[in-house]
Design an enzyme around this catalytic site. Sequence first.
Site, PDB file in Angstrom:
ATOM      1  N   GLU A   1     -59.764  57.277 -37.908  1.00  0.00           N
ATOM      2  CA  GLU A   1     -59.904  55.871 -38.263  1.00  0.00           C
ATOM      3  C   GLU A   1     -61.371  55.565 -38.513  1.00  0.00           C
ATOM      4  O   GLU A   1     -62.243  56.003 -37.785  1.00  0.00           O
ATOM      5  CB  GLU A   1     -59.332  54.971 -37.151  1.00  0.00           C
ATOM      6  CG  GLU A   1     -57.822  55.099 -37.071  1.00  0.00           C
ATOM      7  CD  GLU A   1     -57.165  54.014 -36.227  1.00  0.00           C
ATOM      8  OE1 GLU A   1     -57.675  52.878 -36.217  1.00  0.00           O
ATOM      9  OE2 GLU A   1     -56.148  54.309 -35.593  1.00  0.00           O
TER      10      GLU A   1
ATOM     11  N   LEU B   1     -69.372  64.871 -27.130  1.00  0.00           N
ATOM     12  CA  LEU B   1     -69.953  65.110 -25.797  1.00  0.00           C
ATOM     13  C   LEU B   1     -70.730  63.892 -25.306  1.00  0.00           C
ATOM     14  O   LEU B   1     -71.675  64.044 -24.551  1.00  0.00           O
ATOM     15  CB  LEU B   1     -70.880  66.344 -25.827  1.00  0.00           C
ATOM     16  CG  LEU B   1     -70.203  67.715 -25.784  1.00  0.00           C
ATOM     17  CD1 LEU B   1     -71.249  68.818 -25.723  1.00  0.00           C
ATOM     18  CD2 LEU B   1     -69.247  67.854 -24.598  1.00  0.00           C
ATOM     19  N   ARG B   2     -70.339  62.691 -25.745  1.00  0.00           N
ATOM     20  CA  ARG B   2     -70.999  61.500 -25.218  1.00  0.00           C
ATOM     21  C   ARG B   2     -70.122  60.904 -24.119  1.00  0.00           C
ATOM     22  O   ARG B   2     -69.018  60.442 -24.382  1.00  0.00           O
ATOM     23  CB  ARG B   2     -71.243  60.474 -26.321  1.00  0.00           C
ATOM     24  CG  ARG B   2     -72.077  59.296 -25.807  1.00  0.00           C
ATOM     25  CD  ARG B   2     -72.217  58.199 -26.816  1.00  0.00           C
ATOM     26  NE  ARG B   2     -73.149  58.567 -27.864  1.00  0.00           N
ATOM     27  CZ  ARG B   2     -73.047  58.129 -29.122  1.00  0.00           C
ATOM     28  NH1 ARG B   2     -72.060  57.348 -29.468  1.00  0.00           N
ATOM     29  NH2 ARG B   2     -73.954  58.485 -30.013  1.00  0.00           N
ATOM     30  N   ALA B   3     -70.615  60.953 -22.906  1.00  0.00           N
ATOM     31  CA  ALA B   3     -69.830  60.442 -21.770  1.00  0.00           C
ATOM     32  C   ALA B   3     -69.674  58.927 -21.876  1.00  0.00           C
ATOM     33  O   ALA B   3     -70.530  58.238 -22.430  1.00  0.00           O
ATOM     34  CB  ALA B   3     -70.519  60.803 -20.464  1.00  0.00           C
TER      35      ALA B   3
ATOM     36  N   GLU C   1     -51.380  65.322 -40.899  1.00  0.00           N
ATOM     37  CA  GLU C   1     -52.561  64.532 -41.295  1.00  0.00           C
ATOM     38  C   GLU C   1     -53.641  64.669 -40.227  1.00  0.00           C
ATOM     39  O   GLU C   1     -53.333  64.857 -39.049  1.00  0.00           O
ATOM     40  CB  GLU C   1     -52.166  63.065 -41.507  1.00  0.00           C
ATOM     41  CG  GLU C   1     -51.492  62.376 -40.310  1.00  0.00           C
ATOM     42  CD  GLU C   1     -52.460  61.748 -39.336  1.00  0.00           C
ATOM     43  OE1 GLU C   1     -53.659  61.673 -39.658  1.00  0.00           O
ATOM     44  OE2 GLU C   1     -52.020  61.355 -38.245  1.00  0.00           O
TER      45      GLU C   1
ATOM     46  N   ASN D   1     -55.869  67.593 -31.379  1.00  0.00           N
ATOM     47  CA  ASN D   1     -56.090  66.389 -30.573  1.00  0.00           C
ATOM     48  C   ASN D   1     -56.240  66.736 -29.091  1.00  0.00           C
ATOM     49  O   ASN D   1     -57.035  66.123 -28.378  1.00  0.00           O
ATOM     50  CB  ASN D   1     -54.945  65.389 -30.774  1.00  0.00           C
ATOM     51  CG  ASN D   1     -55.181  64.526 -32.006  1.00  0.00           C
ATOM     52  OD1 ASN D   1     -56.239  64.608 -32.634  1.00  0.00           O
ATOM     53  ND2 ASN D   1     -54.226  63.702 -32.354  1.00  0.00           N
TER      54      ASN D   1
ATOM     55  N   LYS E   1     -62.460  52.177 -31.043  1.00  0.00           N
ATOM     56  CA  LYS E   1     -63.593  52.895 -31.630  1.00  0.00           C
ATOM     57  C   LYS E   1     -64.206  51.991 -32.693  1.00  0.00           C
ATOM     58  O   LYS E   1     -63.565  51.034 -33.138  1.00  0.00           O
ATOM     59  CB  LYS E   1     -63.147  54.227 -32.240  1.00  0.00           C
ATOM     60  CG  LYS E   1     -62.229  54.098 -33.437  1.00  0.00           C
ATOM     61  CD  LYS E   1     -61.862  55.455 -34.030  1.00  0.00           C
ATOM     62  CE  LYS E   1     -63.014  56.035 -34.819  1.00  0.00           C
ATOM     63  NZ  LYS E   1     -62.623  57.263 -35.561  1.00  0.00           N
TER      64      LYS E   1
ATOM     65  N   CYS F   1     -53.411  57.534 -31.303  1.00  0.00           N
ATOM     66  CA  CYS F   1     -53.107  58.963 -31.501  1.00  0.00           C
ATOM     67  C   CYS F   1     -53.347  59.824 -30.274  1.00  0.00           C
ATOM     68  O   CYS F   1     -52.406  60.375 -29.711  1.00  0.00           O
ATOM     69  CB  CYS F   1     -53.916  59.516 -32.669  1.00  0.00           C
ATOM     70  SG  CYS F   1     -53.300  58.958 -34.255  1.00  0.00           S
TER      71      CYS F   1
ATOM     72  N   LYS G   1     -45.150  43.592 -45.669  1.00  0.00           N
ATOM     73  CA  LYS G   1     -46.106  44.676 -45.897  1.00  0.00           C
ATOM     74  C   LYS G   1     -46.168  45.027 -47.387  1.00  0.00           C
ATOM     75  O   LYS G   1     -47.241  45.200 -47.961  1.00  0.00           O
ATOM     76  CB  LYS G   1     -45.683  45.898 -45.070  1.00  0.00           C
ATOM     77  CG  LYS G   1     -46.861  46.728 -44.569  1.00  0.00           C
ATOM     78  CD  LYS G   1     -46.404  47.998 -43.891  1.00  0.00           C
ATOM     79  CE  LYS G   1     -46.086  47.803 -42.431  1.00  0.00           C
ATOM     80  NZ  LYS G   1     -45.743  49.072 -41.760  1.00  0.00           N
TER      81      LYS G   1
END
Length: 447
Positions: free
Chosen positions: A163, A261-263, A159, A219, A335, A271, A37
């Site tokens: 993303e 609110l989008r099903a 935080e 969250n 996502k 997370c 890394k």
Amino acid sequence: MALKITVIGTGYLGATHAAAMAELGFEVLGLDVVPEKIEMLQRGEVPMFEPGLEELLRKHVAGIEGSTGRLRFTMDWAEVGAFGDVHFVCVNTPQKHGEYACDMSYVDAAFEALAPHLHGPALVVGKSTVPVGSAERLAARLAELAPAGADAELAWNPEFLREGFAVNDTLHPDRIVVGVRGERSEKLLREVYVTPVAEGTPFVVTDFPTAELVKTSANSFLATKISFINAMAEVCEAAGGDVAKLAEAIGYDERIGNKFLRAGIGFGGGCLPKDIRAFMARAGELGADQALTFLREIDSINMRRRGQMVEMARDALGGGSFLGKRVAVLGATFKPDSDDVRDSPALNVAGQIHLQGGQVTVYDPKGMANAKRLFPTLGYADSAAEAVRGADVVLHLTEWREFRELDPAALGEVASSRVILDGRNALDPEAWRRAGWTYRAMGRPTA
């Protein structure tokens, strides 16, 4: 004298925070215990896809031509201790294996390794999402292990990165929350965040427990909102209503708002699911489990969506077996604008159909390599058209812009059957229907 900053843990959160701190003008030293890394970051490369992050790194990493040289990386704890005035701890807090609780082993290890190298006044700032009460314990451990004793102070600064928007969220946050015990800690953090605060970002000063609760509370609220509209989609299915119109109508109420609110097939990622579960587990330990029992139902509604999408696909194929049927899945990440496939609803649905005998082919603009590592037995294609070729049903499961901009007519030419199930309620039903497709989405009428 200008503050010097260290960032411990250079994963998704740490790499972004380190690059952003350098962008804000600070000298920054990042530490990780994984050599690969560190080598990658020293070349100005990031181990994940995040829009704008690699460009920001390359702008500041020492040794890269044309960079400011303000950002360096190391594996040496003594170097970090000697270098920094403010040390940000950005390590991972995954879910414990086989239980809901949060695994604090990485955070604890970071404190144990850093503290013995703090010989002078220093501020250690936790950014990781931890169970409430952790800061109190870690502050005591820090004072015990650090040669500087009480001069090694702790603060908690959660935080709020999304993303796909992490760089902007770090440089221009919608709020900065700091849990502190004294004026010195607050003053140092005001110095660190002087630029965003000058731009108008609210700076909220709290005690330790409140700061720790902010992220999990936020969250949990978002998860509740998502699962609420998905529960309404189930009611719409039963009653013949249209959840998209329902969401639009209630979203005009400013107390409710139209975001989240989008099903669809629900939330995933590294997370939201683990945070709400860890929150429930911690509430139980504190004797406040009754306060969060509703989160169990939120989690349940969310997980149910995945199974419902599988059943919707089965219905679209005539209600029988998936055996011998070709299923195209558009989307693998949890996502859009990310390559993160952790707890991805899209891959979960693809995997379930595959296990039931379906021939599943997946395409995603950025998540293919990670998806292949997690689900090597699924089929993968290099484009949406290639995934859809010969498909009996197409499932749209991650709302990438590329998928919204597909030409339904052209795609119809290569599909075996023009049936599309929109698991994100993000496509234009009329455009697909005009091109001869049967369009279905959760909680919406068939025509």
